[in-house]
Design a protein around this motif. Structure first.
Motif, PDB file in Angstrom:
ATOM      1  N   ALA A  27       0.833  -1.203   0.000  1.00 17.83           N
ATOM      2  CA  ALA A  27       0.000   0.000   0.000  1.00 17.83           C
ATOM      3  C   ALA A  27       0.872   1.259   0.000  1.00 17.83           C
ATOM      4  CB  ALA A  27      -0.940  -0.003   1.205  1.00 17.83           C
ATOM      5  N   ALA A  28       2.021   1.184   0.662  1.00 16.59           N
ATOM      6  CA  ALA A  28       2.939   2.323   0.728  1.00 16.59           C
ATOM      7  C   ALA A  28       3.865   2.396  -0.490  1.00 16.59           C
ATOM      8  CB  ALA A  28       3.774   2.242   2.003  1.00 16.59           C
ATOM      9  N   ARG A  29       3.788   1.368  -1.348  1.00 17.28           N
ATOM     10  CA  ARG A  29       4.669   1.282  -2.521  1.00 17.28           C
ATOM     11  C   ARG A  29       6.145   1.375  -2.100  1.00 17.28           C
ATOM     12  NH1 ARG A  29       0.740   0.513  -5.475  1.00 17.28           N
ATOM     13  NH2 ARG A  29      -0.713   1.887  -6.453  1.00 17.28           N
ATOM     14  N   ASP A  30       6.448   0.696  -1.024  1.00 13.46           N
ATOM     15  CA  ASP A  30       7.787   0.696  -0.432  1.00 13.46           C
ATOM     16  C   ASP A  30       8.510  -0.585  -0.850  1.00 13.46           C
ATOM     17  OD1 ASP A  30      10.052   0.677   1.179  1.00 13.46           O
ATOM     18  OD2 ASP A  30       8.932   0.730   3.068  1.00 13.46           O
ATOM     19  N   LEU A  31       9.189  -0.531  -1.990  1.00 18.65           N
ATOM     20  CA  LEU A  31       9.843  -1.728  -2.525  1.00 18.65           C
ATOM     21  C   LEU A  31      10.938  -2.236  -1.593  1.00 18.65           C
ATOM     22  CD1 LEU A  31       9.872  -3.714  -4.886  1.00 18.65           C
ATOM     23  CD2 LEU A  31      11.574  -2.245  -5.994  1.00 18.65           C
ATOM     24  N   ASP A  32      11.726  -1.338  -1.002  1.00 20.22           N
ATOM     25  CA  ASP A  32      12.773  -1.790  -0.076  1.00 20.22           C
ATOM     26  C   ASP A  32      12.166  -2.448   1.153  1.00 20.22           C
ATOM     27  OD1 ASP A  32      14.835  -0.898  -1.727  1.00 20.22           O
ATOM     28  OD2 ASP A  32      14.907   1.083  -0.777  1.00 20.22           O
ATOM     29  N   GLY A  33      11.111  -1.852   1.685  1.00 19.99           N
ATOM     30  CA  GLY A  33      10.429  -2.460   2.825  1.00 19.99           C
ATOM     31  C   GLY A  33       9.836  -3.795   2.451  1.00 19.99           C
ATOM     32  N   TRP A  34       9.226  -3.854   1.265  1.00 20.03           N
ATOM     33  CA  TRP A  34       8.652  -5.105   0.777  1.00 20.03           C
ATOM     34  C   TRP A  34       9.735  -6.178   0.676  1.00 20.03           C
ATOM     35  CZ3 TRP A  34       9.277  -8.382  -3.303  1.00 20.03           C
ATOM     36  CH2 TRP A  34       8.256  -9.312  -3.518  1.00 20.03           C
ATOM     37  N   ALA A  35      10.893  -5.798   0.121  1.00 23.50           N
ATOM     38  CA  ALA A  35      11.989  -6.755  -0.077  1.00 23.50           C
ATOM     39  C   ALA A  35      12.543  -7.278   1.242  1.00 23.50           C
ATOM     40  CB  ALA A  35      13.100  -6.101  -0.892  1.00 23.50           C
ATOM     41  N   SER A  36      12.356  -6.535   2.318  1.00 23.01           N
ATOM     42  CA  SER A  36      12.905  -6.970   3.610  1.00 23.01           C
ATOM     43  C   SER A  36      12.218  -8.231   4.137  1.00 23.01           C
ATOM     44  CB  SER A  36      12.801  -5.841   4.643  1.00 23.01           C
ATOM     45  OG  SER A  36      11.453  -5.641   5.040  1.00 23.01           O
ATOM     46  N   PHE A  37      11.098  -8.620   3.545  1.00 20.97           N
ATOM     47  CA  PHE A  37      10.385  -9.826   3.965  1.00 20.97           C
ATOM     48  C   PHE A  37      10.787 -11.062   3.160  1.00 20.97           C
ATOM     49  CE2 PHE A  37       7.854  -6.352   5.518  1.00 20.97           C
ATOM     50  CZ  PHE A  37       7.498  -6.779   6.782  1.00 20.97           C
ATOM     51  N   LEU A  38      11.710 -10.896   2.211  1.00 21.90           N
ATOM     52  CA  LEU A  38      12.144 -12.015   1.375  1.00 21.90           C
ATOM     53  C   LEU A  38      13.305 -12.768   2.004  1.00 21.90           C
ATOM     54  CD1 LEU A  38      12.274 -10.348  -2.159  1.00 21.90           C
ATOM     55  CD2 LEU A  38      10.460 -11.783  -1.211  1.00 21.90           C
ATOM     56  N   ALA A  39      13.247 -14.087   1.937  1.00 24.67           N
ATOM     57  CA  ALA A  39      14.395 -14.911   2.319  1.00 24.67           C
ATOM     58  C   ALA A  39      15.473 -14.740   1.250  1.00 24.67           C
ATOM     59  CB  ALA A  39      13.988 -16.375   2.425  1.00 24.67           C
ATOM     60  N   PRO A  40      16.741 -14.922   1.608  1.00 26.23           N
ATOM     61  CA  PRO A  40      17.816 -14.760   0.622  1.00 26.23           C
ATOM     62  C   PRO A  40      17.661 -15.664  -0.602  1.00 26.23           C
ATOM     63  CG  PRO A  40      18.736 -14.912   2.831  1.00 26.23           C
ATOM     64  CD  PRO A  40      17.257 -15.209   2.945  1.00 26.23           C
ATOM     65  N   ASP A  41      17.057 -16.825  -0.433  1.00 23.87           N
ATOM     66  CA  ASP A  41      16.927 -17.783  -1.539  1.00 23.87           C
ATOM     67  C   ASP A  41      15.510 -17.824  -2.102  1.00 23.87           C
ATOM     68  OD1 ASP A  41      15.709 -18.894   0.663  1.00 23.87           O
ATOM     69  OD2 ASP A  41      16.587 -20.871   0.412  1.00 23.87           O
ATOM     70  N   ALA A  42      14.771 -16.736  -1.983  1.00 19.81           N
ATOM     71  CA  ALA A  42      13.361 -16.704  -2.384  1.00 19.81           C
ATOM     72  C   ALA A  42      13.184 -17.042  -3.865  1.00 19.81           C
ATOM     73  CB  ALA A  42      12.766 -15.339  -2.091  1.00 19.81           C
ATOM     74  N   VAL A  43      12.086 -17.734  -4.151  1.00 25.27           N
ATOM     75  CA  VAL A  43      11.659 -18.078  -5.503  1.00 25.27           C
ATOM     76  C   VAL A  43      10.176 -17.735  -5.578  1.00 25.27           C
ATOM     77  CG1 VAL A  43      11.317 -19.954  -7.162  1.00 25.27           C
ATOM     78  CG2 VAL A  43      13.326 -19.961  -5.682  1.00 25.27           C
ATOM     79  N   PHE A  44       9.774 -17.044  -6.653  1.00 25.66           N
ATOM     80  CA  PHE A  44       8.376 -16.651  -6.803  1.00 25.66           C
ATOM     81  C   PHE A  44       7.812 -17.230  -8.091  1.00 25.66           C
ATOM     82  CE2 PHE A  44       7.194 -12.886  -3.979  1.00 25.66           C
ATOM     83  CZ  PHE A  44       7.994 -13.321  -2.948  1.00 25.66           C
ATOM     84  N   PHE A  45       6.526 -17.548  -8.056  1.00 22.62           N
ATOM     85  CA  PHE A  45       5.792 -18.100  -9.192  1.00 22.62           C
ATOM     86  C   PHE A  45       4.599 -17.184  -9.493  1.00 22.62           C
ATOM     87  CE2 PHE A  45       7.952 -21.590  -7.126  1.00 22.62           C
ATOM     88  CZ  PHE A  45       8.436 -22.353  -8.175  1.00 22.62           C
ATOM     89  N   PRO A  46       4.827 -16.016 -10.100  1.00 22.81           N
ATOM     90  CA  PRO A  46       3.699 -15.123 -10.377  1.00 22.81           C
ATOM     91  C   PRO A  46       2.784 -15.690 -11.456  1.00 22.81           C
ATOM     92  CG  PRO A  46       5.739 -14.180 -11.220  1.00 22.81           C
ATOM     93  CD  PRO A  46       6.101 -15.463 -10.528  1.00 22.81           C
ATOM     94  N   PRO A  47       1.501 -15.346 -11.408  1.00 26.74           N
ATOM     95  CA  PRO A  47       0.578 -15.869 -12.419  1.00 26.74           C
ATOM     96  C   PRO A  47       0.931 -15.358 -13.815  1.00 26.74           C
ATOM     97  CG  PRO A  47      -0.487 -14.199 -11.056  1.00 26.74           C
ATOM     98  CD  PRO A  47       0.861 -14.455 -10.458  1.00 26.74           C
ATOM     99  N   ASP A  48       0.782 -16.227 -14.788  1.00 24.57           N
ATOM    100  CA  ASP A  48       1.031 -15.870 -16.195  1.00 24.57           C
ATOM    101  C   ASP A  48       2.419 -15.289 -16.425  1.00 24.57           C
ATOM    102  OD1 ASP A  48      -1.596 -16.684 -16.821  1.00 24.57           O
ATOM    103  OD2 ASP A  48      -2.350 -14.716 -16.216  1.00 24.57           O
TER     104      ASP A  48
END
Length: 148
Positions: free
Chosen positions: A45-66
């Motif tokens: 909601a705050a469009r805070d990409l750095d804050g958002w990234a702080s919740f990622l594990a170092p080895d994160a893998v994402f499967f976005p739709p399409d």
């Protein structure tokens, strides 16, 4: 005066309760993940990409739709930076359930989201989804999202 043989058991008896209570319970870990997820959604909601990234594990893998699987931190951040550039992009999400592995170092959570975004024609669009995430406990004790 007491000798070492008498003091060591006394010290151990005093420290044992503190040691036993230091590890979070599964309920506390579930609450920590719910709280982390709710804070994570606030960064959207705050469009805070750095804050958002702080919740990622170092080895994160994402499967976005399409979209192809995102296997690097940079690819994940690029994908979300694009979402954040959409002035209509918003998520209303909730956690439905959290399960902690018996090892205490991994968990999975599931939930639901309502999304608002700009479609390919430039119009406001809405969608809903169900999600599952894998969380890993970090050496610091924090929970970070590893698989999304």
């Amino acid at each position: 005066m007491k000798g070492p043989k008498q003091i060591y058991p006394l010290v151990a008896a005093l420290l044992l309760p503190a040691t036993l209570s230091a590890a979070p319970t599964p309920a506390e870990d579930r609450d920590a993940i719910r709280s982390a997820y709710n804070e994570w959604v606030k960064t959207i909601a705050a469009r805070d990409l750095d804050g958002w990234a702080s919740f990622l594990a170092p080895d994160a893998v994402f499967f976005p739709p399409d979209h192809a699987k995102l296997t690097t931190r940079d690819a994940i951040l690029d994908y979300y930076a694009e979402l954040f550039r959409d002035p209509r992009f918003a998520l209303q999400c909730k956690v439905v359930g959290v399960e902690i592995a018996s090892s205490g170092d991994m968990a999975w959570a599931n939930g639901e989201c309502e999304a608002t975004f700009t479609d390919a024609n430039g119009n406001e669009a809405h969608g809903s989804s169900k999600w599952a995430k894998v969380w890993k406990k970090q050496p610091s004790g924090e929970w970070k999202c590893s698989v999304n």
